[in-house]
Design a protein around this motif. Structure first.
Motif, PDB file in Angstrom:
ATOM      1  N   VAL A 163       9.164 -23.676 -33.157  1.00  0.00           N
ATOM      2  CA  VAL A 163      10.334 -23.948 -33.993  1.00  0.00           C
ATOM      3  C   VAL A 163      10.968 -25.235 -33.485  1.00  0.00           C
ATOM      4  O   VAL A 163      11.165 -25.408 -32.280  1.00  0.00           O
ATOM      5  CB  VAL A 163      11.369 -22.795 -33.911  1.00  0.00           C
ATOM      6  CG1 VAL A 163      12.614 -23.145 -34.721  1.00  0.00           C
ATOM      7  CG2 VAL A 163      10.763 -21.506 -34.421  1.00  0.00           C
ATOM      8  N   GLY A 201      12.134 -21.969 -38.699  1.00  0.00           N
ATOM      9  CA  GLY A 201      10.692 -21.884 -38.565  1.00  0.00           C
ATOM     10  C   GLY A 201       9.990 -22.841 -39.501  1.00  0.00           C
ATOM     11  O   GLY A 201      10.604 -23.685 -40.154  1.00  0.00           O
ATOM     12  N   PRO A 243      10.956 -16.838 -40.496  1.00  0.00           N
ATOM     13  CA  PRO A 243      10.900 -18.305 -40.392  1.00  0.00           C
ATOM     14  C   PRO A 243      10.581 -19.020 -41.702  1.00  0.00           C
ATOM     15  O   PRO A 243       9.460 -19.449 -41.950  1.00  0.00           O
ATOM     16  CB  PRO A 243       9.794 -18.533 -39.358  1.00  0.00           C
ATOM     17  CG  PRO A 243       8.898 -17.351 -39.491  1.00  0.00           C
ATOM     18  CD  PRO A 243       9.803 -16.202 -39.812  1.00  0.00           C
TER      19      PRO A 243
END
Length: 274
Positions: A252, A241, A58
């Motif tokens: 997210v 992310g 992420p």
């Protein structure tokens, strides 16, 4: 990130978007606890013919091209239990362990060695256990530490330094053991490949702003997968992310997530079809 890649690959397959090359999904296991899955994939030869690698950690709208290494180590100190009114009859397992950790913290965290992308090595004591009764000299104490390494101060050098510190304590009467139960090297690429430039271009088209490259502190499966590939290898750590991983409110953003599926579709097909 992994699910976004799967959805992108399904779309590429169903719409016959791939004209050349091969797109391979490598879903690893145990990434948080030693990266056993990526070790297995590497040992089985799945990276032998790979020309570029994308890892969906992420990062948000930026691409990591390097990251620190990580070591998990355990120190075990053995002493002799006795009543605390007669400490001279025993050996306190906590004392040499405390001396060792203070020396290690001072030595590693004040090192002048640095990396232009990754910064300095960090040493963090994260677990400490010793004794089970307030009026007994403890016969056992344990501590664990996590070290984030850099190419200029690599895992082998860290282990060597730790062994030297332990030998000094043991020479003075201690009985301290070292267990390096996880050791993943740092990874550094130059970010100049066609794959990275294409990822930046396509990403910018979807989000309307520049996609910079940067160095990531956490370790990834790249430690195993590209350990022998060299600095020119096209590595992009690039996934949906933000800065909430490992927090209770980890999330997210939905718009970012859906955009990443489209980015992956465009990136994979553009790179392989040209």
């Amino acid at each position: 990130g992994l699910a976004a890649m799967v959805l992108a690959m399904i779309s590429i397959h169903d719409h016959h978007l791939l004209k050349h090359g091969t797109l391979r999904l490598m879903a690893s296991f145990g990434e948080e606890i030693g990266e056993q899955g990526s070790k297995l994939l590497k040992n089985k030869g799945y990276m032998r013919d790979v020309d570029a690698l994308l890892i969906g950690e992420p990062t948000g709208y930026q691409i990591a091209i390097a990251h620190k290494g990580s070591m998990d180590v355990r120190f075990t100190s053995h002493g002799i239990e006795t009543h605390s009114s007669r400490p001279q009859n025993g050996y306190n397992a906590i004392n040499p362990l405390m001396k060792l950790l203070i020396e290690a913290n001072r030595f590693f965290n004040h090192s002048s060695k640095t990396n232009s992308q990754l910064g300095k090595l960090t040493f963090s004591t994260t677990i400490f256990n010793g004794g089970d009764q307030v009026n007994s000299i403890p016969a056992l104490a344990q501590a664990e530490a996590n070290i984030r390494t850099i190419p200029e101060f690599n895992n082998a050098e860290v282990e060597k330094n730790l062994k030297e510190m332990i030998a000094k304590q043991n020479k003075a009467g201690a009985k301290v053991d070292l267990d390096v139960y996880m050791s993943e090297p740092s990874i550094e690429t130059n970010g100049q490949s066609k794959f990275i430039k294409l990822a930046q271009k396509i990403g910018a088209e979807f989000v309307g702003k520049a996609i910079p490259t940067f160095a990531l502190n956490p370790v990834t499966d790249a430690s195993n997968l590209i350990i022998d590939k060299g600095p020119d290898f096209p590595l992009a750590i690039f996934g949906p992310g933000n800065d909430t991983p490992h927090q209770v409110n980890e999330y997210v953003d939905q718009e970012m997530y859906l955009k990443f599926i489209d980015i992956y579709i465009a990136l994979f097909t553009a790179y392989l079809n040209n």
